[in-house]
Design a protein around this motif. Structure first.
Motif, short mmCIF file in Angstrom:
data_model
loop_
_atom_site.label_atom_id
_atom_site.label_comp_id
_atom_site.label_asym_id
_atom_site.label_seq_id
_atom_site.Cartn_x
_atom_site.Cartn_y
_atom_site.Cartn_z
N GLY A 168 1.22 -1.27 0.10
CA GLY A 168 0.15 0.25 -0.29
C GLY A 168 0.72 1.47 0.24
N CYS A 169 0.32 2.50 0.36
CA CYS A 169 0.90 4.00 0.62
C CYS A 169 0.37 4.42 1.49
CB CYS A 169 0.74 4.27 -0.59
SG CYS A 169 -0.52 4.78 -1.25
N LEU A 170 1.39 5.26 2.10
CA LEU A 170 1.00 6.26 3.31
C LEU A 170 0.81 7.67 2.99
CD1 LEU A 170 4.01 5.58 5.54
CD2 LEU A 170 1.29 4.48 6.44
N GLN A 171 -0.19 7.92 3.65
CA GLN A 171 -0.73 9.49 3.41
C GLN A 171 -0.17 9.96 4.28
OE1 GLN A 171 -5.15 8.65 3.15
NE2 GLN A 171 -4.65 9.06 0.69
N LEU A 172 0.27 11.53 4.17
CA LEU A 172 0.57 12.59 5.47
C LEU A 172 0.64 13.96 4.68
CD1 LEU A 172 4.77 11.93 5.96
CD2 LEU A 172 2.62 11.03 7.48
N PRO A 173 -0.03 15.17 6.02
CA PRO A 173 0.24 15.87 5.39
C PRO A 173 1.31 16.99 4.51
CG PRO A 173 -0.34 15.68 7.49
CD PRO A 173 -0.83 14.03 7.23
N VAL A 174 0.53 17.78 4.30
CA VAL A 174 1.59 18.33 3.56
C VAL A 174 1.17 20.10 3.66
CG1 VAL A 174 3.21 19.48 1.68
CG2 VAL A 174 2.12 17.05 1.57
N GLY A 175 2.37 20.82 4.71
CA GLY A 175 1.95 21.84 5.03
C GLY A 175 2.64 23.00 4.32
N ILE A 392 12.39 20.58 10.88
CA ILE A 392 12.52 20.65 8.91
C ILE A 392 13.49 19.94 8.73
CG2 ILE A 392 12.58 23.15 8.26
CD1 ILE A 392 10.95 23.54 11.01
N THR A 393 14.18 19.90 8.81
CA THR A 393 15.24 18.98 7.92
C THR A 393 14.44 17.44 7.17
OG1 THR A 393 16.49 18.12 9.07
CG2 THR A 393 17.34 19.74 7.94
N SER A 394 14.08 16.81 8.18
CA SER A 394 13.30 15.82 8.31
C SER A 394 11.97 15.98 7.22
CB SER A 394 12.42 15.22 9.01
OG SER A 394 12.26 15.19 10.16
N ALA A 395 10.80 17.24 7.73
CA ALA A 395 9.48 17.49 7.10
C ALA A 395 9.54 17.94 5.49
CB ALA A 395 8.63 18.17 7.81
N ILE A 396 10.79 18.73 4.79
CA ILE A 396 10.84 19.24 3.55
C ILE A 396 11.57 18.29 2.98
CG2 ILE A 396 12.17 20.94 2.51
CD1 ILE A 396 12.96 22.45 4.69
N PHE A 397 12.27 16.96 3.52
CA PHE A 397 12.97 15.86 2.77
C PHE A 397 11.49 14.88 2.65
CE2 PHE A 397 17.57 14.65 3.89
CZ PHE A 397 18.21 16.14 3.35
N ILE A 398 11.04 14.53 3.54
CA ILE A 398 10.13 13.71 2.58
C ILE A 398 9.17 14.06 1.74
CG2 ILE A 398 7.34 12.20 3.79
CD1 ILE A 398 9.38 12.36 6.36
N ALA A 399 8.45 15.45 2.12
CA ALA A 399 8.10 16.53 0.79
C ALA A 399 9.10 16.11 -0.51
CB ALA A 399 7.78 17.38 1.56
N THR A 400 9.70 15.87 -0.62
CA THR A 400 10.56 16.28 -1.98
C THR A 400 11.67 15.31 -2.70
OG1 THR A 400 12.72 17.53 -0.49
CG2 THR A 400 11.29 19.15 -1.54
N GLY A 441 16.66 11.38 -9.41
CA GLY A 441 16.56 10.04 -8.39
C GLY A 441 15.64 9.65 -7.41
N ARG A 442 15.85 8.28 -7.03
CA ARG A 442 15.38 7.78 -6.06
C ARG A 442 13.82 9.34 -6.20
NH1 ARG A 442 19.57 8.37 -1.40
NH2 ARG A 442 21.20 7.76 -2.21
N GLY A 443 13.11 9.32 -4.93
CA GLY A 443 12.35 9.78 -4.85
C GLY A 443 12.09 10.73 -5.25
N THR A 444 13.09 11.00 -6.35
CA THR A 444 11.96 13.04 -6.74
C THR A 444 11.05 12.60 -7.77
OG1 THR A 444 14.04 12.92 -7.49
CG2 THR A 444 14.29 13.87 -5.52
N GLU A 445 11.31 11.14 -7.55
CA GLU A 445 10.68 10.70 -9.36
C GLU A 445 8.99 10.74 -9.31
OE1 GLU A 445 12.92 7.52 -11.60
OE2 GLU A 445 15.04 8.75 -11.20
N LEU A 446 8.80 10.28 -7.89
CA LEU A 446 7.60 9.74 -8.09
C LEU A 446 6.57 11.44 -7.77
CD1 LEU A 446 8.04 8.39 -3.89
CD2 LEU A 446 7.37 6.92 -6.80
#
Length: 517
Positions: A168-175, A392-400, A441-446
């Motif tokens: 499956g896939c996870l849903q996270l809120p993005v602000g 801060i870094t983890s929140a932006i890392f996951i979003a991007t 590359g990596r998750g940036t392609e999602l």
């Protein structure tokens, strides 16, 4: 078989009669209308013959012959074409898909007959494979993963990449707080988090920075590292190899070999550390808009092949020796840097500190010294001289679409705050020596992560200035960390932190665990 039955069997194709064995002239099911037409013509000819209309019968017989002849070969031709297309389509279908039902496949996964990791290739349908895997897990564990979304993710495009054994896939809120006024440009920064007050706090920091004229940033280092370890017969022999690698004349040859591995790779330095007869070699190179771990590993392999020809008594222990160092809070990254080394600063006006941040300058200066500097030193912190850089870094890392594990070294940060102009202004800065980010590359392609990068204007590879997008992303992260530090320290100094968290960061549903069960 009797003569009568043999004749009827050979003529049964005209009427589409079912037979245990197909007659030699049987038409396919797709031409039943042709059979019906032939049957009607045969009946009409028989009536004309009985009525004595022989001339008309001759004409009808000729037509009947032509129709039968042409229809027969037309039907066979159609059957031939459809048979070829059917074979092609069947060749793309897995035997597992055609033979077994979903329930049978689930049973084979549970029993271990079908490896779970082979479901995508076995079924030919990535989403179906996810559904089967979920059902198999439910039968084994008794947990149905009811709250875990199945749909809304492109499993086909990510097949064989990003993640294995998908369920499956996870849903996270993005602000999106903003704007961040940095180096003369405005940015709305996506942050994926489940911590209440974080996005609002950063937004307040953005406001304070913007009202004071904005922040500025500088990148003072840019290079990813990979360190391998080799063993030689003696410490003296290891020292010979170290001298060879650190000789400037040899570095030119090694650089040429390294750079052949990729159009992105550009070797910068090779640093060595000797421990007995083991030699650790730390390669550092630029990789443009890619994080570059695969790129640098390939370059190291080229150099290693060359060294093995010259030092044939060298034994390769590992191509990763922890001197790199990735996903660990280590001193070598804190001192020498890894990825993008960034500093970001701003001068905040006194009236902005009082009206927006609700605190005074002396209180902020004192709190930063006692908490971020002295408190972290007492804790034996390594690169943790800050209030909440990791948030801060983890929140932006996951979003991007960055690697969340590298947040360990990417959030190493020191926050400095001091009063200027007799306490009329506040100088605040953050220094992060190891921000490891990329825009390709990596998750940036999602798709969702690519959309967040596009919002920042850094999605993909920079064609005008290779590496510019990744560098810009690193400075945006540093600017956001600066805003978060300002806001959180102000809330702590004013005593607002606990009150705001109790109001906005508590669960409103105490029965959520019961609902999941």
């Amino acid at each position: 078989m009797g003569v009568r039955r043999k004749i009827l069997w050979r003529l049964s194709f005209l009427f589409g009669a079912p037979n245990r064995r197909s007659p030699p002239l049987a038409f396919p099911r797709s031409v039943r209308h042709t059979k019906l037409l032939l049957s009607i013509l045969t009946l009409v000819a028989s009536l004309l013959y009985l009525l004595g209309l022989k001339e008309t019968l001759t004409v009808i017989a000729s037509l009947l012959y032509c129709v039968c002849f042409s229809s027969f070969f037309l039907a066979k031709f159609i059957a031939f074409l459809r048979g070829k297309r059917g074979k092609k389509s069947r060749s793309r279908v897995s035997p597992l898909e055609t033979i077994l039902t979903d329930d049978e496949i689930v049973a084979s996964v549970v029993s271990g007959e079908t490896p779970s990791e082979e479901l995508e290739s076995a079924t030919g349908d990535c989403e179906r494979a996810v559904m089967i895997r979920r059902e198999a897990i439910r039968r084994v564990t008794g947990k149905g993963l009811v709250g875990l979304p199945l749909h809304g993710f492109d499993y086909a495009s990510s097949s064989g990449r990003f993640c294995e054994l998908k369920v499956g896939c996870l849903q996270l809120p993005v602000g999106v707080p903003g704007p961040l006024l940095l180096d003369g440009s405005q940015y709305y920064v996506p942050m994926a988090t489940t911590e209440g007050c974080l996005v609002a706090s950063v937004s307040r920091g953005f406001k304070a920075i913007a009202l004071s004229g904005g922040a500025s940033s500088v990148i003072f280092g840019d290079g990813i590292t990979r360190a391998l370890v080799v063993r030689l017969p003696s410490a003296a022999r290891a020292a010979e190899l170290q001298a060879f690698l650190e000789n400037p004349d040899n570095l030119e040859i090694l650089t040429e070999l390294f750079n052949r591995s990729s159009r992105f790779a550009r070797l910068q330095t090779i640093r060595c550390a000797l421990a007995g007869r083991n030699l650790y070699m730390r390669f550092r190179c630029s990789t443009q808009d890619d994080v570059g771990m695969n790129i640098i590993s390939e370059g190291v392999k080229h150099v290693l092949d060359y060294l093995l020809n010259n030092f044939n008594d060298m034994e390769v222990i590992s191509t990763s020796s922890n001197l790199c160092s990735e996903n660990k809070p280590v001193a070598v990254n804190w001192i020498e840097g890894r990825g993008k080394s960034v500093a970001c600063e701003a001068i905040i006006k006194e009236e902005v500190v009082e009206k927006v941040l609700k605190i005074n300058i002396p209180a902020l200066v004192e709190l930063n010294k006692i908490k971020n500097l002295v408190g972290s030193a007492l804790a034996g912190s390594l690169g943790g001289f800050n209030a909440q850089a990791s948030n801060i870094t983890s929140a932006i890392f996951i979003a991007t679409g960055q690697d969340p594990a590298t947040n360990v070294e990417s959030s190493q940060c020191i926050t400095m705050i001091e009063a200027l102009n007799d306490g009329k202004e506040l100088h605040v800065s953050v220094t992060l020596p190891s921000i490891e980010v990329g825009t390709v590359g990596r998750g940036t392609e999602l798709a969702p992560q690519a959309a967040c990068l596009d919002l920042l204007g850094v999605q993909g590879e920079s064609l005008e200035s290779p590496g510019a997008n990744a560098r810009r992303l690193a400075t945006i992260i540093a600017g956001t960390v600066l805003a978060g530090e300002l806001s959180l320290l102000s809330a702590l100094a004013a005593g607002h932190l606990v009150k705001s968290h109790m109001k906005y960061n508590r669960s409103s549903n105490t029965n959520i665990g019961h609902q999941i069960k």
